[in-house]
Design an enzyme around this catalytic site. Sequence first.
Site, mmCIF file in Angstrom:
data_model
loop_
_atom_site.group_PDB
_atom_site.id
_atom_site.type_symbol
_atom_site.label_atom_id
_atom_site.label_comp_id
_atom_site.label_asym_id
_atom_site.label_seq_id
_atom_site.Cartn_x
_atom_site.Cartn_y
_atom_site.Cartn_z
ATOM 1 N N LYS A 229 0.846 -1.205 0.000
ATOM 2 C CA LYS A 229 0.000 0.000 0.000
ATOM 3 C C LYS A 229 0.882 1.256 0.000
ATOM 4 C CE LYS A 229 -4.040 2.035 2.313
ATOM 5 N NZ LYS A 229 -5.079 1.898 3.338
ATOM 6 N N ASP B 41 4.649 -0.982 11.674
ATOM 7 C CA ASP B 41 3.364 -1.177 12.336
ATOM 8 C C ASP B 41 3.504 -0.508 13.702
ATOM 9 O OD1 ASP B 41 1.235 -1.989 13.863
ATOM 10 O OD2 ASP B 41 1.202 -4.028 13.045
ATOM 11 N N ASN C 143 0.194 11.573 12.846
ATOM 12 C CA ASN C 143 -1.197 11.480 12.391
ATOM 13 C C ASN C 143 -1.793 10.078 12.523
ATOM 14 O OD1 ASN C 143 -3.580 12.189 10.498
ATOM 15 N ND2 ASN C 143 -2.535 10.526 9.433
ATOM 16 N N LYS D 46 10.446 11.424 20.520
ATOM 17 C CA LYS D 46 11.613 11.522 21.397
ATOM 18 C C LYS D 46 12.895 11.242 20.596
ATOM 19 C CE LYS D 46 11.945 10.413 26.250
ATOM 20 N NZ LYS D 46 11.603 9.454 27.293
ATOM 21 N N SER E 5 -5.035 14.981 17.970
ATOM 22 C CA SER E 5 -5.932 14.780 19.092
ATOM 23 C C SER E 5 -7.327 14.516 18.520
ATOM 24 C CB SER E 5 -5.896 16.038 19.974
ATOM 25 O OG SER E 5 -6.749 15.893 21.078
ATOM 26 N N TYR F 195 -9.782 5.014 23.167
ATOM 27 C CA TYR F 195 -9.528 5.997 22.097
ATOM 28 C C TYR F 195 -9.514 7.405 22.707
ATOM 29 C CZ TYR F 195 -9.984 8.790 17.843
ATOM 30 O OH TYR F 195 -9.776 9.727 16.847
ATOM 31 N N LYS G 232 -6.329 10.073 23.258
ATOM 32 C CA LYS G 232 -6.321 11.409 22.656
ATOM 33 C C LYS G 232 -6.110 12.496 23.712
ATOM 34 C CE LYS G 232 -6.666 10.238 18.355
ATOM 35 N NZ LYS G 232 -5.544 10.480 17.442
HETATM 36 N N1 LIG Z 1 -11.657 11.173 10.839
HETATM 37 C C1 LIG Z 1 -12.019 11.897 11.902
HETATM 38 O O1 LIG Z 1 -13.173 12.345 12.003
HETATM 39 C C2 LIG Z 1 -11.041 12.186 12.999
HETATM 40 C C3 LIG Z 1 -11.483 12.965 14.086
HETATM 41 C C4 LIG Z 1 -10.579 13.260 15.105
HETATM 42 C C5 LIG Z 1 -9.284 12.774 15.035
HETATM 43 N N2 LIG Z 1 -8.895 11.997 13.972
HETATM 44 C C6 LIG Z 1 -7.534 11.509 13.966
HETATM 45 O O2 LIG Z 1 -6.920 11.772 12.719
HETATM 46 C C7 LIG Z 1 -5.902 10.802 12.452
HETATM 47 C C8 LIG Z 1 -6.068 10.245 11.049
HETATM 48 O O3 LIG Z 1 -7.294 9.525 10.999
HETATM 49 P P1 LIG Z 1 -8.147 9.282 9.674
HETATM 50 O O4 LIG Z 1 -9.520 9.695 10.008
HETATM 51 O O5 LIG Z 1 -7.461 9.848 8.490
HETATM 52 O O6 LIG Z 1 -8.136 7.692 9.652
HETATM 53 P P2 LIG Z 1 -7.779 6.613 8.519
HETATM 54 O O7 LIG Z 1 -8.301 7.038 7.212
HETATM 55 O O8 LIG Z 1 -8.224 5.332 9.111
HETATM 56 O O9 LIG Z 1 -6.182 6.680 8.456
HETATM 57 C C9 LIG Z 1 -5.409 6.250 9.513
HETATM 58 C C10 LIG Z 1 -3.984 6.098 9.062
HETATM 59 O O10 LIG Z 1 -3.241 5.539 10.174
HETATM 60 C C11 LIG Z 1 -2.635 4.326 9.746
HETATM 61 N N3 LIG Z 1 -2.546 3.340 10.824
HETATM 62 C C12 LIG Z 1 -3.554 2.836 11.583
HETATM 63 N N4 LIG Z 1 -3.071 1.908 12.431
HETATM 64 C C13 LIG Z 1 -1.734 1.816 12.213
HETATM 65 C C14 LIG Z 1 -0.698 1.033 12.745
HETATM 66 N N5 LIG Z 1 -0.917 0.096 13.670
HETATM 67 N N6 LIG Z 1 0.541 1.217 12.270
HETATM 68 C C15 LIG Z 1 0.799 2.113 11.302
HETATM 69 N N7 LIG Z 1 -0.141 2.883 10.747
HETATM 70 C C16 LIG Z 1 -1.400 2.737 11.187
HETATM 71 C C17 LIG Z 1 -3.517 3.820 8.608
HETATM 72 O O11 LIG Z 1 -2.802 2.898 7.807
HETATM 73 P P3 LIG Z 1 -3.550 1.999 6.682
HETATM 74 O O12 LIG Z 1 -3.589 2.852 5.449
HETATM 75 O O13 LIG Z 1 -2.653 0.813 6.563
HETATM 76 O O14 LIG Z 1 -4.914 1.672 7.212
HETATM 77 C C18 LIG Z 1 -3.841 5.130 7.904
HETATM 78 O O15 LIG Z 1 -2.771 5.528 7.077
HETATM 79 C C19 LIG Z 1 -6.027 9.761 13.563
HETATM 80 O O16 LIG Z 1 -5.069 9.997 14.560
HETATM 81 C C20 LIG Z 1 -7.416 10.000 14.115
HETATM 82 O O17 LIG Z 1 -7.561 9.583 15.443
HETATM 83 C C21 LIG Z 1 -9.735 11.696 12.955
#
Ligand SMILES: NC(=O)c1ccc[n+]([C@@H]2O[C@H](COP(=O)([O-])OP(=O)(O)OC[C@H]3O[C@@H](n4cnc5c(N)ncnc54)[C@H](OP(=O)(O)O)[C@@H]3O)[C@@H](O)[C@H]2O)c1
Length: 271
Positions: free
Chosen positions: A38, A61, A88, A119, A137, A161, A165
């Site tokens: 990917k 990971d 992120n 760190k 966050s 979760y 955060k």
């Molecule tokens: N979407 C919202 O409404 C929202 C609201 C508040 C905060 N956030 C925060 O924004 C950030 C991005 O979220 P998103 O909404 O863009 O989610 P997303 O589309 O699910 O993307 C998450 C990213 O993190 C990667 N990831 C997840 N678990 C991982 C692991 N164990 N090791 C390495 N990479 C990992 C995923 O990799 P893969 O491509 O392999 O899945 C993907 O690239 C997160 O921290 C989330 O908590 C999002």
Amino acid sequence: MKKNILITGSTDGIGKLAAIKLAKEGHTIYLHGRNAEKLDKVIAEVKKLSNNENVKGFIADLSDLDAVKKMSEQVNSEVAKLDVLINNAGVFKSPNIQTKAGFDLRFAVNYFAPYLMTKRLLPLLKKGTAPRIINLSSAAQAPVSFEALAGKAQIPMQASYAQSKLAITMWSFYMAKREPEVSIIAVNPGSLLDTNMVREAYGKSWSTADKGGNILYDLAVSEEYEGVTGKYFDNDKGEKKGIFGDAHQLAYDETVIEKMIAETDLILNKW
Ligand SMILES: NC(=O)c1ccc[n+]([C@@H]2O[C@H](COP(=O)([O-])OP(=O)(O)OC[C@H]3O[C@@H](n4cnc5c(N)ncnc54)[C@H](OP(=O)(O)O)[C@@H]3O)[C@@H](O)[C@H]2O)c1
């Protein structure tokens, strides 16, 4: 000025959107993913869309803290300086609850991994120009259970979760006070943005994923935010775009923060 920017979790969602927008401006982008296939696909896609060949990638990971350590070492040996780090990558809903080391997956990916990686990458950031760290966050923030943090108690994933955060927000404020050379901001990118995380958890969304990608872009490179540190940016507030606002009240409680950092260091001393 062109910057060197590392974005974790940039193979999808708002991290990927921010990466595309930043690459289009000619910055050097270090993507990160957990899946090699990917990641390679996204590197090629970002290069093509941005017409920018300075797009590279790292694999780890982040639920595996050994892998976090290894990736930090790779970044340190392959990158001369970092101007921006966007922590992120994040996880909410997942089939597996715990990591192989026995931590709740959300604490591991959303808090321990950025804590450890940052760190280790701080010296590289200090070589950067007006360096910035953007920590993801959320509007969901809840008081941290130290038992759950240490993997000694299991709690529902919504709870871990929200706790992860608040933890990353508290640590952002803690670090901002101790690292004046680096600007550190915690951001809620907007609630229920249309990404995999939200679709898998709720099956619906409130806003476009672009809303989140755009604010990550802005916080990473806009002059408007240069030198701003120790603050919480709330993208659910404001009119055209978000504004700085108040995080959970415990993010301003020095005693609780000190305790949480001490617990974190105790838990992570092996890494
Ligand atoms: N979407 C919202 O409404 C929202 C609201 C508040 C905060 N956030 C925060 O924004 C950030 C991005 O979220 P998103 O909404 O863009 O989610 P997303 O589309 O699910 O993307 C998450 C990213 O993190 C990667 N990831 C997840 N678990 C991982 C692991 N164990 N090791 C390495 N990479 C990992 C995923 O990799 P893969 O491509 O392999 O899945 C993907 O690239 C997160 O921290 C989330 O908590 C999002």
